[in-house]
Motif scaffolding. Structure first.
Motif, PDB file in Angstrom:
ATOM      1  N   ASN A  49       0.869  -1.166   0.000  1.00 25.41           N
ATOM      2  CA  ASN A  49       0.000   0.000   0.000  1.00 25.41           C
ATOM      3  C   ASN A  49       0.910   1.221   0.000  1.00 25.41           C
ATOM      4  O   ASN A  49       2.049   1.155   0.442  1.00 25.41           O
ATOM      5  CB  ASN A  49      -0.888   0.035   1.253  1.00 25.41           C
ATOM      6  N   THR A  92      -2.365   1.196  -3.898  1.00 25.09           N
ATOM      7  CA  THR A  92      -2.096  -0.239  -3.868  1.00 25.09           C
ATOM      8  C   THR A  92      -1.227  -0.609  -5.067  1.00 25.09           C
ATOM      9  O   THR A  92      -1.541  -0.214  -6.196  1.00 25.09           O
ATOM     10  CB  THR A  92      -3.421  -1.037  -3.942  1.00 25.09           C
ATOM     11  N   ALA A 135      -7.496  -4.025  -1.446  1.00 28.00           N
ATOM     12  CA  ALA A 135      -6.075  -4.260  -1.709  1.00 28.00           C
ATOM     13  C   ALA A 135      -5.747  -5.746  -1.489  1.00 28.00           C
ATOM     14  O   ALA A 135      -5.070  -6.382  -2.310  1.00 28.00           O
ATOM     15  CB  ALA A 135      -5.217  -3.386  -0.798  1.00 28.00           C
TER      16      ALA A 135
END
Ligand code: ATR
Length: 279
Positions: free
Chosen positions: A65, A93, A256
């Motif tokens: 991230n 992401t 994500a």
């Protein structure tokens, strides 16, 4: 958990990164699904981003991230980005597949997921977004894609609201209002969303006169610390439905997780560790 030679590494690039709750949430998610992976914080200053990206590839880190202040800066390093990251000019992401980096931005869709989870139907609702920064842009874009009819952006600096509205105009009906003038128009909206940082501190001012909030409204604050801002406290006392930012944090992370693993994230496990972590 057992870390072995096979354990895969994920993480978050940010500066600062010490406050991030993502390591707690993502590690719990990997563990809950029995995935042999860890997720660690990487403090990456903007000057070192190029080296960090090279390092990520060199060490075969599977995904990261990306948070403040790197979401925009990461873009030139990515081999491919999805439509949302392209519109945003920012990614939160990154997935590393054999040294090729794929970028996504899950913030806005994560926000919409957090409303859906609360049973809020966004289609054809009239939405007032307060703030015109990156969070407002992500949220407005995702809401328009989800069928929101009309968005008005209220901002202290009206020029910033107008510039954001211009970017969104091809997608939906977006107008602006100065923050100073919203008291008189507030009852036209079904959903109010605060995307500014106002409310994080105890002595922060009011964004507008909260007595104008009506019981039929949904009032959302993307702040989750404090858990209930002054805005949400007053909204609740007026009988409005209130939602804080924890759901957005969870669902941007859940998206994500799905991008990296292909699996549905264990959202309730993530919520539980975050609630404990916020205590
Ligand atoms: P983010 O990426 O989280 O959206 P940002 O891009 O820095 O953060 O945007 C912050 C938003 O909060 C802006 O809309 C900002 O208003 P201005 O454009 O007028 O600066 C708003 N904001 C921050 N502090 C504020 C305050 N004290 N009163 C009103 N709005 C404020």
């Amino acid at each position: 958990m057992r870390i072995t030679g096979k354990t895969e590494v994920y993480g978050i690039f940010g500066f600062p990164v010490k406050h991030s709750l993502s390591p707690l949430m993502q590690t719990a998610a990997f563990r809950a699904l029995g995935i042999d992976a860890v997720y660690v914080p990487f403090e990456v200053s903007p000057e070192n981003l190029d080296k960090a990206v090279e390092g990520l590839k060199a060490m075969n880190i599977k995904g990261v991230n990306v948070t403040v202040p790197l979401k925009e800066r990461i873009i030139p390093y990515l081999d491919s980005i999805d439509k949302t990251a392209e519109f945003m000019g920012a990614a939160n992401t990154v997935k590393n597949i054999d040294g090729k980096l794929y970028g996504y931005n899950t913030d806005g869709d994560g926000f919409v997921d957090s409303l859906i989870e609360e049973g809020i139907e966004v289609r054809d609702r009239k939405v007032l977004i307060i703030g015109a920064g990156g969070s407002a842009k992500a949220i407005a874009y995702a809401l328009l894609k989800s069928g929101v009819n009309r968005i008005v952006i209220a901002n202290r600096t009206i020029e910033k609201a107008e510039s954001l509205a211009d970017k969104l105009k091809g997608i939906g009906d977006v107008n602006t209002v100065s923050l100073l003038n919203i008291n008189s128009v507030i009852d036209k909206f079904d959903i109010l969303i605060n995307t500014t940082s106002v409310g994080m501190e105890e002595d922060d001012p009011f964004l507008f006169d909260y007595n104008h909030i009506k019981s039929y409204m949904v009032v959302v604050d993307i702040i989750y610390k404090p858990f209930e801002t002054k805005l949400l406290k007053v909204a609740k006392s007026k009988g409005a439905k209130t939602i804080n930012g924890l759901g957005m944090l969870i669902h941007q992370g859940a998206r994500a997780f799905k991008i990296w693993t292909g699996k549905e994230a264990p959202v309730e496990v993530m919520r539980k560790v975050l609630l404990e972590g916020l205590k």
